[in-house]
Design an enzyme around this catalytic site. Sequence first.
Site, PDB file in Angstrom:
ATOM      1  N   ALA A  94      54.654  90.044  32.789  1.00  0.00           N
ATOM      2  CA  ALA A  94      56.092  89.831  32.962  1.00  0.00           C
ATOM      3  C   ALA A  94      56.399  88.462  33.578  1.00  0.00           C
ATOM      4  CB  ALA A  94      56.728  90.957  33.791  1.00  0.00           C
ATOM      5  N   GLU A 295      56.134  83.526  29.935  1.00  0.00           N
ATOM      6  CA  GLU A 295      56.669  84.003  28.661  1.00  0.00           C
ATOM      7  C   GLU A 295      57.822  83.183  28.083  1.00  0.00           C
ATOM      8  OE1 GLU A 295      57.007  87.814  30.714  1.00  0.00           O
ATOM      9  OE2 GLU A 295      56.493  88.768  28.834  1.00  0.00           O
TER      10      GLU A 295
END
Lengths: 340, 396
Positions: A94, A295
Amino acid sequence: MFNEQNAHFKKGVAVQPICFGISFTNTMMNHARALVHIYQDGSVVVSTGAVEMGQGVNTKMLQVVVQKFGVGAENVRIESTNTLRIANTSPTAASAGADLNGKALEMACVSLWERLENVAAEHFSISNLKIQNGMLFDGFQNSGNNWLDLIQKAFQLRVNLSEHAHYATPMIHFDKVIGKGHPFAYHVYGTAILEVTVDCLRGTYHFDKVQIVHDLGKSMNTHIDNGQIEGAVVQGIGWMTLEEIIYNKEGKLITNALSTYKIPDIYSVPSEINIKHLESQGHEMAIQKSKAVGEPPLMYGLGAYFAIRNAVRAFNPDAEFEIDAPYTPEKVLMDLYKGR
Amino acid sequence: MINIDAHNHVSGKSIYLDDIIEWKGTLYALPFDVPVAHAKLGQIHMSGALSMAGVIAIFTAKDIPGKNQIGGIIADEPLFAEGEIHFWGQPIGIIVATSERICRLAREQIKIDFTALPVITDPREAQAKNMLICPPRNFQMGDVNSAWDDCEFVFEGEVNINGQEHLYIETQGAYARMKEDGSILIASSTQGPTAVQRTISNVLDIPMHKIEVDTVRLGGGFGGKEDQATGWAVMVALAAQKLQKPVKMVLHRMDDMRMTGKRHPYSADFKIGLSSDLKIIAYEATFYQNAGAAADLSPAVLERTLFHATNAYFVQNVHVTAFSCKTNLPPNTAFRGFGGPQGKFVIEAAITKVAESLGIPASDIQKRNLLQDGDEFSYGQIVDQCEAQNAWNSCE
């Protein structure tokens, strides 16, 4: 202009803005721990729940310690991620590994620092402890004593030179039933412009340039962050272009090796990737205001699909095309001559 | 500061799982499967493999002392298939031998009876048959239904997005040895050491304090080792416990690609409505996530698709729905972006469709709708410290 002058090569451009929320959306996963030991020879060993996977999190953890203690990097070792040293870890995922574990590490270092300040005040008469290159300063005044003197004195005085700290992201919450809340510590923003040239005889293409403005806040390591951005954008472009997973109707994976599943290589990456860091204030909930980077930049790669599509439409303006990623050279070739 | 691993990486000195100096008596493990995606399992004929020199043991579901279960979010995934196969590449057991080569030769000698069942690979087909991993999710803000009338332009369309192989350079692997009193040390190439520890505890039926998981570094993860590193680590821990010997397993690339899940393919329908000055007034989308044969992290990935369904744009009326569809593919899993990229791709496709239909650049629509401070996301969070317009303006 280029497209008017070239019958068989067409350029396409797409702009790809991104906004990505940082935190595990499962709120209970947003916590981490760190363990720091200062040994009696002044060397420091650090364990956190972060897993190093090439993203450079260990380097960022080391920077946290070095900046807090004012000692050289050679004094600090980042150890493996181990469930006996650090319990109940959330996965390193994450984009939150550096934030969560770095904040816990910062807390451990602050506790140790407070103890060392007391030792420095009592035994070296330093009221405003600062350490630079391993030398103890009282404000700007070099005391003549060094880090090792301080640690040995603390050890003699039976001061605890180990600290374990726990950090849980404040503020965040989310009600899954009504689908409302404040799930993210903060968001990461950015924009990319992607330019591609399509060979309209062959259906092949090459990305001429990717220009990125990315919001890193106050980057604590521009080498590592740029590496993450470059890797992510290329991985995103790969997903949108060459990388095609095929299962047959029986559920068998056909693209089951590197000979049949293509990832971007040195020849297929964009000729130019320019990364500019947006001057932004950073966010308090990011480690040292250095925003998460794992990400978000992958999503610049989405623009690859639409850049190619624009080039294809310049060659074949009248046909209707499906939207079906990845846009492999085979699909591009079919679209270039669709309805012709 | 340069990456502290840089010199060791380029000079080959960094230690990855397969570089760990081997403990005396180490055995090697290899998973075996059956070439079918959905089937009733019959008998497993192991005698040929077991009689080979160097083959020590073969373990299947019946050898598991605790629960045959590795599901992280939902308990729907056995470590070893039992009774039925749900995807091509689903492990049925492991072979343990004195070398990796012997494992490979022995694998060819295992014969498995099965009766093939119908295979579904398409998420829309699965959804139509109500084969879902979890109940559908939806996020809502404003009221799309009454908003369409206020729109000057309304467009609809369908989008398909394929998956992506993680292709970490270091394949999945783990290495286990017994310590005293039934404690186990497992080196694992995992992003989640605690998930490995917790799952071994359940499958081997020993408390977590007897399980030490150690991870030095990974040769890439990209999400592929967040949940899916666990199974392999459990397998070597099981073999080490059974045999009281160190056991190591590092997957061959083709086994890794066949047996592990990937980024989720999605199919989606969208409907988008804009005002005459190109403000997006309403956005509706339905996502069909191809989850594969078990939940893995799919429900969480599904949720992030909804969180990011409007990307960097403010839309006052949003209704997005997502189905996690159960198919006969390897369980798809975390991959850098975690469902967010698929959500964003669909609204970008919708904007593209509008732009093409109106004969204007997509960037006119994108720029007009960028987020700014004070806007609200469909999930209720208020936008602050927004850099969407700054980033756009500095890039232009």
